[in-house]
Design a protein around this motif. Structure first.
Motif, PDB file in Angstrom:
ATOM      1  N   ASN A 211      -0.987  11.628  -6.555  1.00 18.53           N
ATOM      2  CA  ASN A 211      -2.146  11.893  -5.702  1.00 18.53           C
ATOM      3  C   ASN A 211      -2.583  10.596  -5.028  1.00 18.53           C
ATOM      4  OD1 ASN A 211      -3.050  14.848  -6.312  1.00 18.53           O
ATOM      5  ND2 ASN A 211      -2.668  13.961  -8.333  1.00 18.53           N
ATOM      6  N   VAL A 212      -1.844  10.224  -3.999  1.00 28.10           N
ATOM      7  CA  VAL A 212      -2.110   8.986  -3.267  1.00 28.10           C
ATOM      8  C   VAL A 212      -2.850   9.332  -1.985  1.00 28.10           C
ATOM      9  CG1 VAL A 212      -1.103   6.915  -2.269  1.00 28.10           C
ATOM     10  CG2 VAL A 212       0.018   8.036  -4.204  1.00 28.10           C
ATOM     11  N   ALA A 213      -3.933   8.638  -1.725  1.00 25.22           N
ATOM     12  CA  ALA A 213      -4.740   8.923  -0.536  1.00 25.22           C
ATOM     13  C   ALA A 213      -4.926   7.668   0.298  1.00 25.22           C
ATOM     14  CB  ALA A 213      -6.106   9.482  -0.948  1.00 25.22           C
ATOM     15  N   PHE A 214      -4.799   7.818   1.614  1.00 20.18           N
ATOM     16  CA  PHE A 214      -5.055   6.711   2.536  1.00 20.18           C
ATOM     17  C   PHE A 214      -5.262   7.289   3.920  1.00 20.18           C
ATOM     18  CE2 PHE A 214      -4.462   2.921   5.047  1.00 20.18           C
ATOM     19  CZ  PHE A 214      -4.985   1.924   4.233  1.00 20.18           C
ATOM     20  N   GLU A 215      -6.164   6.665   4.696  1.00 20.23           N
ATOM     21  CA  GLU A 215      -6.461   7.184   6.022  1.00 20.23           C
ATOM     22  C   GLU A 215      -6.760   6.030   6.965  1.00 20.23           C
ATOM     23  OE1 GLU A 215      -7.954   8.915   9.479  1.00 20.23           O
ATOM     24  OE2 GLU A 215      -9.257   7.662   8.211  1.00 20.23           O
ATOM     25  N   ALA A 216      -6.000   5.955   8.058  1.00 16.15           N
ATOM     26  CA  ALA A 216      -6.239   4.930   9.076  1.00 16.15           C
ATOM     27  C   ALA A 216      -5.906   5.495  10.451  1.00 16.15           C
ATOM     28  CB  ALA A 216      -5.387   3.693   8.789  1.00 16.15           C
ATOM     29  N   SER A 217      -6.280   6.766  10.680  1.00 19.03           N
ATOM     30  CA  SER A 217      -5.890   7.457  11.908  1.00 19.03           C
ATOM     31  C   SER A 217      -6.509   6.824  13.148  1.00 19.03           C
ATOM     32  CB  SER A 217      -6.267   8.938  11.822  1.00 19.03           C
ATOM     33  OG  SER A 217      -7.650   9.094  11.575  1.00 19.03           O
ATOM     34  N   GLU A 218      -7.748   6.371  13.058  1.00 18.92           N
ATOM     35  CA  GLU A 218      -8.388   5.764  14.234  1.00 18.92           C
ATOM     36  C   GLU A 218      -7.696   4.459  14.607  1.00 18.92           C
ATOM     37  OE1 GLU A 218     -12.759   4.146  15.803  1.00 18.92           O
ATOM     38  OE2 GLU A 218     -12.575   5.097  13.836  1.00 18.92           O
ATOM     39  N   PHE A 219      -7.360   3.642  13.610  1.00 18.29           N
ATOM     40  CA  PHE A 219      -6.649   2.389  13.860  1.00 18.29           C
ATOM     41  C   PHE A 219      -5.301   2.675  14.529  1.00 18.29           C
ATOM     42  CE2 PHE A 219      -3.846  -1.115  12.778  1.00 18.29           C
ATOM     43  CZ  PHE A 219      -4.650  -2.229  12.916  1.00 18.29           C
ATOM     44  N   ASP A 220      -4.571   3.650  14.004  1.00 22.61           N
ATOM     45  CA  ASP A 220      -3.255   3.990  14.553  1.00 22.61           C
ATOM     46  C   ASP A 220      -3.370   4.533  15.974  1.00 22.61           C
ATOM     47  OD1 ASP A 220      -2.338   3.217  12.112  1.00 22.61           O
ATOM     48  OD2 ASP A 220      -1.779   5.221  11.423  1.00 22.61           O
ATOM     49  N   ALA A 221      -4.424   5.319  16.234  1.00 23.04           N
ATOM     50  CA  ALA A 221      -4.617   5.882  17.567  1.00 23.04           C
ATOM     51  C   ALA A 221      -4.839   4.784  18.591  1.00 23.04           C
ATOM     52  CB  ALA A 221      -5.800   6.847  17.559  1.00 23.04           C
ATOM     53  N   ARG A 222      -5.552   3.735  18.216  1.00 21.60           N
ATOM     54  CA  ARG A 222      -5.790   2.629  19.140  1.00 21.60           C
ATOM     55  C   ARG A 222      -4.510   1.878  19.464  1.00 21.60           C
ATOM     56  NH1 ARG A 222     -11.641  -0.247  18.371  1.00 21.60           N
ATOM     57  NH2 ARG A 222     -12.895   1.645  18.250  1.00 21.60           N
ATOM     58  N   LEU A 223      -3.546   1.944  18.558  1.00 18.80           N
ATOM     59  CA  LEU A 223      -2.246   1.324  18.803  1.00 18.80           C
ATOM     60  C   LEU A 223      -1.310   2.254  19.567  1.00 18.80           C
ATOM     61  CD1 LEU A 223      -1.500  -0.435  15.395  1.00 18.80           C
ATOM     62  CD2 LEU A 223      -2.229  -1.516  17.524  1.00 18.80           C
ATOM     63  N   GLY A 224      -1.784   3.462  19.838  1.00 16.57           N
ATOM     64  CA  GLY A 224      -0.921   4.429  20.484  1.00 16.57           C
ATOM     65  C   GLY A 224       0.251   4.828  19.619  1.00 16.57           C
ATOM     66  N   THR A 225       0.072   4.732  18.299  1.00 18.44           N
ATOM     67  CA  THR A 225       1.170   5.018  17.371  1.00 18.44           C
ATOM     68  C   THR A 225       0.649   5.842  16.195  1.00 18.44           C
ATOM     69  OG1 THR A 225       2.005   2.816  17.958  1.00 18.44           O
ATOM     70  CG2 THR A 225       3.159   3.981  16.206  1.00 18.44           C
ATOM     71  N   PRO A 226       0.302   7.106  16.430  1.00 13.98           N
ATOM     72  CA  PRO A 226      -0.158   7.954  15.324  1.00 13.98           C
ATOM     73  C   PRO A 226       0.866   7.998  14.197  1.00 13.98           C
ATOM     74  CG  PRO A 226      -0.505   9.041  17.433  1.00 13.98           C
ATOM     75  CD  PRO A 226       0.321   7.823  17.714  1.00 13.98           C
ATOM     76  N   GLY A 227       0.367   7.947  12.976  1.00 13.39           N
ATOM     77  CA  GLY A 227       1.238   8.016  11.815  1.00 13.39           C
ATOM     78  C   GLY A 227       1.721   6.676  11.310  1.00 13.39           C
ATOM     79  N   LEU A 228       1.343   5.589  11.990  1.00 13.39           N
ATOM     80  CA  LEU A 228       1.843   4.270  11.601  1.00 13.39           C
ATOM     81  C   LEU A 228       1.491   3.931  10.160  1.00 13.39           C
ATOM     82  CD1 LEU A 228       3.225   1.634  12.533  1.00 13.39           C
ATOM     83  CD2 LEU A 228       0.966   0.801  13.236  1.00 13.39           C
ATOM     84  N   HIS A 229       0.292   4.319   9.728  1.00 19.61           N
ATOM     85  CA  HIS A 229      -0.135   3.998   8.366  1.00 19.61           C
ATOM     86  C   HIS A 229      -0.289   5.246   7.491  1.00 19.61           C
ATOM     87  CE1 HIS A 229      -1.407   0.240  10.474  1.00 19.61           C
ATOM     88  NE2 HIS A 229      -0.961  -0.289   9.353  1.00 19.61           N
ATOM     89  N   ASP A 230       0.393   6.311   7.876  1.00 15.75           N
ATOM     90  CA  ASP A 230       0.349   7.504   7.032  1.00 15.75           C
ATOM     91  C   ASP A 230       1.056   7.238   5.704  1.00 15.75           C
ATOM     92  OD1 ASP A 230      -0.965   8.816   9.006  1.00 15.75           O
ATOM     93  OD2 ASP A 230       0.627  10.271   9.444  1.00 15.75           O
ATOM     94  N   VAL A 231       0.495   7.797   4.646  1.00 16.46           N
ATOM     95  CA  VAL A 231       1.085   7.683   3.302  1.00 16.46           C
ATOM     96  C   VAL A 231       1.228   9.085   2.735  1.00 16.46           C
ATOM     97  CG1 VAL A 231       0.695   6.877   0.944  1.00 16.46           C
ATOM     98  CG2 VAL A 231       0.158   5.381   2.861  1.00 16.46           C
ATOM     99  N   ARG A 232       2.394   9.392   2.228  1.00 18.98           N
ATOM    100  CA  ARG A 232       2.598  10.709   1.629  1.00 18.98           C
ATOM    101  C   ARG A 232       1.756  10.848   0.355  1.00 18.98           C
ATOM    102  NH1 ARG A 232       7.868   9.418   3.244  1.00 18.98           N
ATOM    103  NH2 ARG A 232       8.340   8.605   1.164  1.00 18.98           N
ATOM    104  N   PRO A 233       1.334  12.079   0.037  1.00 17.49           N
ATOM    105  CA  PRO A 233       0.472  12.289  -1.138  1.00 17.49           C
ATOM    106  C   PRO A 233       1.091  11.856  -2.454  1.00 17.49           C
ATOM    107  CG  PRO A 233       0.463  14.223   0.282  1.00 17.49           C
ATOM    108  CD  PRO A 233       1.548  13.319   0.789  1.00 17.49           C
ATOM    109  N   LYS A 234       2.431  11.819  -2.513  1.00 19.36           N
ATOM    110  CA  LYS A 234       3.114  11.438  -3.747  1.00 19.36           C
ATOM    111  C   LYS A 234       4.005  10.243  -3.486  1.00 19.36           C
ATOM    112  CE  LYS A 234       6.055  13.256  -7.464  1.00 19.36           C
ATOM    113  NZ  LYS A 234       6.801  14.432  -7.974  1.00 19.36           N
ATOM    114  N   ALA A 235       3.934   9.245  -4.356  1.00 17.44           N
ATOM    115  CA  ALA A 235       4.796   8.069  -4.238  1.00 17.44           C
ATOM    116  C   ALA A 235       6.169   8.421  -4.779  1.00 17.44           C
ATOM    117  CB  ALA A 235       4.193   6.894  -5.011  1.00 17.44           C
TER     118      ALA A 235
END
Length: 271
Positions: A211-235
């Motif tokens: 159960n891994v959680a992380f969110e940086a969608s606004e930061f990624d959107a400003r880079l024009g690269t959605p998903g750059l810091h996405d983390v899957r729920p399970k390592a």
């Protein structure tokens, strides 16, 4: 820093966000994506150096205090209760500074086989169909070959981080480094985190790798690269085939220098 500070550096797309997401499960720690601290330190160094004519009025003791103040003031609300992990791939170029300002600090360097890094970035670019990426200066043209060449250039996203890592591995402060391969973190996250805690001297913590959680969608959107810091729920490690052409893969296959014992002459530990 009242409760200490450590650093996350290394290569992009190599697990630094996953590492930060896991570390922040521990209430005694603070970790995040790249912070402004590295850029603030660089700006402060520029202003207190002799390129600024007013630097004549600043001595070395003041320079040290000003630089220390960047860390103290940015993390003023955090370090009284938590140990900080600050992320920036540039910290591997500042080990001599870290040594002076934070004598007990360690640097966790996330690494990954170079062709897989290029593959990972190329996948992001292709998945983002509707917007151009700041990673490539919003240029509409190019191919996987030109993008790989740009990434691996001396000032490129991957090339700079790689040469900084190589410099750090052969520096007088190389004993501060722990190399954490992406495969080690995803295939056996428990063992990898145990190594991080042991290296930094912090008390171990029972992480929830499912159960891994992380969110940086606004930061990624400003880079024009959605998903750059996405983390899957399970390592966990996911098997997949590369989208790189075979000749491009082979071209960069030997760039992962930490895999060569003859390169790691200072014996930097690798998880």
């Amino acid at each position: 820093m009242k409760n200490g500070i450590h650093f996350i550096a290394g290569l992009p797309r190599s697990g630094s966000t996953l590492l930060a997401a896991l570390l922040r499960q521990n209430p005694a720690l603070h970790a995040d994506i790249t912070s402004p601290v590295g850029s603030l330190v660089t700006g402060m160094l520029r202003e207190v150096s002799q390129g600024n004519e007013t630097a004549l009025m600043i001595d070395d003791a003041q320079r040290e205090a000003l630089l220390r103040g960047v860390f103290e003031n940015y993390y003023h609300a955090i370090h009284p209760t938590r140990t900080v992990f600050d992320t920036n791939c540039g910290w591997t170029t500042r080990l001599h500074l870290i040594d002076a300002l934070h004598p007990n600090a360690k640097v966790i360097c996330c690494v990954r086989h170079i062709p897989w890094i290029i593959d990972s970035i190329e996948r992001l670019i292709r998945q983002n169909r509707w917007e151009l990426s700041k990673l490539f200066n919003f240029e509409p043209g190019g191919t996987v070959y030109s993008r790989a060449e740009g990434l691996m250039s001396a000032a490129g996203l991957v090339g700079f981080a790689l040469t900084a890592l190589k410099q750090a591995m052969h520096s007088e402060q190389s004993d501060r480094l722990l190399l954490l391969p992406y495969d080690a973190l995803t295939r056996d996250p428990e063992r990898a985190m145990q190594a991080v805690y042991a290296f930094t001297g912090l008390p171990p913590f029972a992480h929830d790798f499912a159960n891994v959680a992380f969110e940086a969608s606004e930061f990624d959107a400003r880079l024009g690269t959605p998903g750059l810091h996405d983390v899957r729920p399970k390592a966990e490690a996911l098997e997949r085939h590369t989208i790189l052409p075979p000749d491009l893969w082979r071209h960069y296959e030997n760039a992962s220098v930490w895999r060569d014992p003859a390169f790691n002459i200072r014996g930097v530990p690798i998880v």
